[in-house]
Design an enzyme around this catalytic site. Structure first.
Site, short mmCIF file in Angstrom:
data_model
loop_
_atom_site.label_atom_id
_atom_site.label_comp_id
_atom_site.label_asym_id
_atom_site.label_seq_id
_atom_site.Cartn_x
_atom_site.Cartn_y
_atom_site.Cartn_z
CD GLU A 1 6.84 -5.75 -1.90
OE1 GLU A 1 7.20 -4.84 -2.68
OE2 GLU A 1 7.45 -6.82 -1.80
N GLY B 1 0.83 -1.20 0.00
CA GLY B 1 0.00 0.00 0.00
C GLY B 1 0.87 1.25 0.00
CB SER B 2 -0.02 4.73 0.54
OG SER B 2 -0.72 4.60 1.77
N PRO B 3 3.04 4.58 1.36
CG PRO B 3 4.84 5.67 0.36
CD PRO B 3 3.43 5.25 0.12
N GLY C 1 1.81 2.49 5.38
CA GLY C 1 2.94 1.61 5.73
C GLY C 1 3.52 2.00 7.08
CB CYS D 1 3.20 0.34 -6.98
SG CYS D 1 3.57 -1.32 -7.56
P1 NAD Z 1 -3.50 2.25 1.06
O1 NAD Z 1 -2.21 2.35 1.81
O2 NAD Z 1 -4.47 3.35 1.19
O3 NAD Z 1 -4.29 0.91 1.50
C1 NAD Z 1 -3.70 -0.36 1.50
C2 NAD Z 1 -4.41 -1.25 2.50
O4 NAD Z 1 -4.28 -0.66 3.80
C3 NAD Z 1 -5.89 -1.44 2.25
O5 NAD Z 1 -6.22 -2.80 2.45
C4 NAD Z 1 -6.56 -0.57 3.31
O6 NAD Z 1 -7.78 -1.07 3.77
C5 NAD Z 1 -5.54 -0.60 4.44
N1 NAD Z 1 -5.61 0.62 5.26
C6 NAD Z 1 -6.02 1.86 4.88
N2 NAD Z 1 -5.94 2.73 5.91
C7 NAD Z 1 -5.48 2.03 6.96
C8 NAD Z 1 -5.18 2.37 8.32
N3 NAD Z 1 -5.34 3.60 8.78
N4 NAD Z 1 -4.71 1.39 9.12
C9 NAD Z 1 -4.52 0.15 8.66
N5 NAD Z 1 -4.79 -0.24 7.39
C10 NAD Z 1 -5.26 0.68 6.55
O7 NAD Z 1 -3.08 1.99 -0.45
P2 NAD Z 1 -4.01 1.85 -1.72
O8 NAD Z 1 -4.65 3.17 -2.01
O9 NAD Z 1 -4.88 0.66 -1.61
O10 NAD Z 1 -2.91 1.54 -2.84
C11 NAD Z 1 -2.14 2.53 -3.45
C12 NAD Z 1 -0.77 2.62 -2.86
O11 NAD Z 1 -0.16 1.34 -2.79
C13 NAD Z 1 0.16 3.47 -3.71
O12 NAD Z 1 1.00 4.24 -2.90
C14 NAD Z 1 0.97 2.41 -4.47
O13 NAD Z 1 2.22 2.87 -4.95
C15 NAD Z 1 1.11 1.36 -3.44
N6 NAD Z 1 1.35 0.05 -4.05
C16 NAD Z 1 2.55 -0.55 -3.87
C17 NAD Z 1 2.80 -1.76 -4.48
C18 NAD Z 1 4.11 -2.48 -4.33
O14 NAD Z 1 4.18 -3.64 -4.71
N7 NAD Z 1 5.15 -1.85 -3.81
C19 NAD Z 1 1.81 -2.36 -5.26
C20 NAD Z 1 0.60 -1.70 -5.40
C21 NAD Z 1 0.36 -0.50 -4.79
#
Ligand code: NAD
Length: 477
Positions: A223, A201-203, A206, A257
């Site tokens: 990731e 997900g997002s930094p 993360g 990503c």
């Molecule tokens: P996100 O970080 O918003 O969400 C990812 C997951 O985290 C979801 O399942 C969500 O329900 C959960 N989440 C959201 N808020 C949370 C919180 N406060 N506490 C705990 N969990 C929470 O990311 P997104 O919008 O789903 O995806 C986009 C991001 O992911 C972009 O930054 C992209 O670059 C990154 N990404 C990275 C990879 C990689 O392999 N490195 C792959 C795909 C996407």
């Protein structure tokens, strides 16, 4: 197949989550003690279920963001099936004890590394490749012998519903369970002392995940994302760079990503590059991408507004729209858009774009470009288009990134022999193939004493003779 489109997020209760966690905790040793043959059998069953549900997966992703079925095959199904095939061919060798040398000072013993499962693990996935990014780490976790709880994204509910069916049909919840929900469900999961968390997900999120993991000293693989640059130098084939960049950037509507986030093209190639990207975009998606089925949509209104806002901000600050720029908020449609003259402090150059907008900058001095990239967070990917070995080596040696392609964009993800992941702000740890297996394993170092060891002569009480032996050991061994 279902005709309804799911829109309502249902959180899973903390009670249910704790219940599954406890069941998996009890069952973990049974799963850990499975042989390579048994784990491969599980993966084969999973493979079969994915193929059975392939039409439903395609239907779901069309509902979620109008993703074309062929693109689903290429970017959601193939990466999973190829990962399973790769693991099937290598798992026995990975699970074998790996003998390592033993120093002379420890003569009389033998040593090996045993990859044991971490235990009960959690996988939290994003929405942009919902199937691929939920199931690929699951495959690694199963290969490594863990029990697994999965939490897919709440933004692609149709994909989650199909995944729920696949998981419920294929596994007992004491070994793999999928729980649906958003932030509340995530938080309830993160309260538990998992043995490993694999988060994609997002930094920003993360950091929350890593903070929660720290409370239990749970290891993490993160990731993450960020802004991945592309450098196209004066020796590059601009047409080839344009075609591969157009593909790497606009597939999945740029919601990738590792999409090339922004471009630095040598001044001498700028015009040819912009012309060629435009030509490719017209070939891929016609003059009006809104009517072309191959072009998907932005996942939701929130992201539509965010991305449309990036373009508005750039234009207000003097950027030029070279191609595209049209939007339709009813459909979350943003045309494939190329921007030039983009100020470096505009939002499109400071935030991860994660959409179909391509800012292009030109340069004359390669080191200036390297400096600009290095002043920013380490990217998940960095792409180089060049025929010059000197320039390529110079860029590789003087920049940092999770991964790179030389003369391509994004395809390193498809090579199951390569580690995939970021570095610092773009991620911690690696996934994919052997690296995924390692992420979900503890490398247990084992020394087996076979016959008495010379070090046994050096136990207390110390004396001059023992000191001489210690001196000799330090000098010679
Ligand atoms: P996100 O970080 O918003 O969400 C990812 C997951 O985290 C979801 O399942 C969500 O329900 C959960 N989440 C959201 N808020 C949370 C919180 N406060 N506490 C705990 N969990 C929470 O990311 P997104 O919008 O789903 O995806 C986009 C991001 O992911 C972009 O930054 C992209 O670059 C990154 N990404 C990275 C990879 C990689 O392999 N490195 C792959 C795909 C996407």
């Amino acid at each position: 197949m279902s005709t309804t489109t799911l829109t309502e997020v249902k959180e899973t209760s903390a009670t249910r989550i704790n219940e599954i966690f406890e069941i998996q905790k009890k069952h973990q040793y049974a799963v850990a003690n499975t042989t390579a043959k048994q784990r491969i059998a599980k993966l084969k069953k999973f493979h079969k279920a994915i193929l059975k549900y392939r039409p439903e997966i395609k239907e779901a992703l069309y509902k979620d963001f109008r993703k074309h079925p062929s693109e689903v095959d290429l970017t959601e199904i193939y990466p999973i099936t190829s990962e399973i095939k790769h693991i099937k061919s290598h798992l026995r060798e990975w699970m074998d004890k790996q003998s390592v040398g033993t120093p002379l000072a420890l003569m009389g013993s033998s040593s090996y590394v045993h990859h044991e499962p971490k235990g009960v693990v959690l996988i939290i996935a994003p929405w942009n490749f919902p199937i691929n990014l939920t199931f690929a780490p699951l495959i690694s976790a199963i290969a490594a012998g863990n029990t697994v709880m999965l939490k897919p994204s709440e933004m692609t509910l149709n994909a989650s519903a199909v995944m729920q069916k696949i998981i419920d049909e294929t596994f007992d919840s004491n070994e793999v369970a999928l729980v649906q929900g958003g932030v509340e469900t995530s938080k309830a999961l993160l309260d538990l002392p998992f043995n490993h968390i694999f988060f994609t997900g997002s930094p920003q999120i993360g950091k929350i995940v890593m903070g929660a993991a720290a409370k239990n000293l749970t290891s993490v693989t993160l990731e993450l994302g960020g802004k991945s640059p592309t450098i196209i130098d004066e020796t590059a084939n601009a047409e080839m760079a344009a075609k591969r960049t157009a593909w790497g950037k606009f597939v999945n509507n740029g919601q990738i990503c590792i999409a090339p986030d922004y471009i630095f093209v040598h001044e001498s190639k700028k015009e040819a590059f912009i012309k060629a990207v435009t030509k490719n975009l017209k070939e891929f998606y016609t003059e009006d991408a809104a009517k072309q089925e191959s072009y998907s949509r932005i996942v939701n209104k929130k992201h539509f507004d965010r991305i449309a806002g990036l373009v508005e901000d750039a234009v207000e600050r003097g950027a030029k729209i070279e191609f595209g720029g049209n939007t339709n908020s009813d459909e979350n449609y943003i045309a494939p858009t190329i921007l030039s003259n983009v100020p470096m402090d505009s939002k499109v150059m400071t935030e991860e774009i994660f959409g179909p907008i391509l800012p292009i900058h030109s340069f004359n001095n390669l080191d200036e470009v390297i400096n600009i990239i290095n002043e920013r967070e380490k990217p998940l990917a960095l792409y180089i288009y060049s025929k010059s070995r000197k320039n390529t080596t110079h860029i590789m040696n003087n920049t940092r990134a999770g991964g790179s392609c030389i003369n391509h964009s994004g395809v390193h993800f498809y090579n199951t022999n390569l580690p995939f992941g970021g570095s610092n702000n773009s991620g911690i740890g690696k996934g994919g193939g052997y690296y995924g297996f390692q992420a979900f394993s503890n490398a247990r170092g084992v020394l087996k004493q076979n016959v008495p060891n010379a070090l046994e002569l050096l136990v207390p009480p110390y004396n001059d003779f023992k000191q001489k032996l210690i001196d000799l050991t330090i000098k010679w061994f």
